[in-house]
Design an enzyme around this catalytic site. Structure first.
Site, short mmCIF file in Angstrom:
data_model
loop_
_atom_site.label_atom_id
_atom_site.label_comp_id
_atom_site.label_asym_id
_atom_site.label_seq_id
_atom_site.Cartn_x
_atom_site.Cartn_y
_atom_site.Cartn_z
N HIS A 173 25.25 -1.76 -56.03
CA HIS A 173 25.19 -3.23 -55.66
C HIS A 173 26.34 -3.72 -54.64
O HIS A 173 27.65 -3.21 -54.71
CB HIS A 173 25.22 -4.21 -56.91
CG HIS A 173 23.92 -4.13 -57.79
ND1 HIS A 173 23.71 -3.05 -58.40
CD2 HIS A 173 23.01 -4.92 -57.71
CE1 HIS A 173 22.49 -3.14 -59.07
NE2 HIS A 173 21.87 -4.38 -58.57
N SER A 209 18.66 -8.35 -51.35
CA SER A 209 20.17 -8.92 -51.72
C SER A 209 20.19 -10.21 -50.61
O SER A 209 20.73 -10.98 -50.77
CB SER A 209 21.06 -7.69 -51.65
OG SER A 209 20.99 -7.10 -52.70
N GLU A 214 18.31 -13.48 -51.69
CA GLU A 214 19.00 -13.84 -52.90
C GLU A 214 20.29 -14.45 -52.64
O GLU A 214 20.55 -15.51 -53.11
CB GLU A 214 19.04 -12.81 -53.89
CG GLU A 214 17.61 -12.25 -54.48
CD GLU A 214 17.68 -10.79 -55.03
OE1 GLU A 214 16.82 -10.55 -55.36
OE2 GLU A 214 18.92 -10.17 -55.10
N ALA A 265 23.31 -12.29 -61.16
CA ALA A 265 21.82 -12.52 -60.59
C ALA A 265 21.95 -14.03 -60.01
O ALA A 265 22.01 -14.79 -60.83
CB ALA A 265 20.86 -12.34 -61.76
#
Length: 165
Positions: A68, A81, A84, A119
Site C-alpha cells: 500500500h 488509490s 480514494e 481506508a
C-alpha cells in the site's frame, strides 16, 4: 456492476483479471479467495477475500500491507488509490498539511516498519490525520492487526463498487 452469479461464472483467469487488483498489488488474495466460490452474495465474496488474508502467513500479510502507498504521497498510485485519496481530499493538501502527512508517514514507518493504512473512503483529511496521530502511539502488534483490518475495509469498498448486492 457485475452480479454475483456472473462473478461465480468467471473462469479463474477472468476472476483474477476482474478482482486481482482489489488487494493493492497483491493478486494472490483474489487467487485464494476464488477457491471459495460459489459465493451466495457479495458479503460472502468479501468474506472470502478476508479469509484469504487471515489464512496467509505473516510474511505474506506484511508484504500485502507494504504494497500500500503512503497516504498523500506524490508517488504514482493505482487508479483505485488515486480515486480514494482524492475523495478524501488528499490530492489537494496545503503545503502545511502535506508536510504533516509526510512527517507522520516517516514516523509511522520508522516505528512499525510498514506504511500507515487507512481506508479513506468516506473520510476527510482531518479524520485521517487525527487517526494517524493516535495510532502512531500504538504497540506494533496492535498496529499490524489494525493494518490488516484496514486492508479488509479497503477491499470491501472496492468490491462493493464492482459487484451488485
Amino acid at each position: 456492476m457485475i452480479t454475483i452469479s456472473s462473478v461465480n461464472a468467471l473462469s479463474p483467469q477472468a476472476f483474477l483479471d476482474a478482482f486481482g487488483d482489489v488487494a493493492e498489488h497483491s493478486p494472490w488474495v483474489a487467487r485464494e479467495a476464488q477457491s471459495f466460490r460459489p459465493f451466495h452474495n457479495r458479503d460472502q465474496m468479501i468474506a472470502a477475500f478476508e479469509r484469504a488474508i487471515r489464512a496467509a502467513n505473516r510474511d505474506a500479510q506484511l508484504a500485502l500491507i507494504c504494497a500500500h502507498p503512503d497516504l498523500a504521497t506524490k508517488a504514482k498510485l493505482t487508479q483505485d488509490s488515486s480515486r480514494e485519496q482524492a475523495g478524501a481530499g488528499l490530492d489537494s493538501l496545503t503545503e502545511e498539511e502535506f508536510a504533516r502527512f509526510s512527517e507522520l508517514n516517516a514516523r509511522y514507518k520508522s516505528c512499525f516498519g510498514f506504511p500507515f493504512i487507512f481506508a479513506v473512503k468516506g473520510a476527510t483529511k482531518h479524520m485521517i490525520l487525527e487517526s494517524f496521530a493516535v495510532r502512531v502511539g500504538n504497540e506494533r502488534e496492535a498496529e499490524f492487526a489494525g493494518a490488516l483490518a484496514q486492508v479488509c475495509r479497503i477491499f470491501r469498498f472496492r468490491i462493493e463498487d464492482r459487484v451488485s448486492p
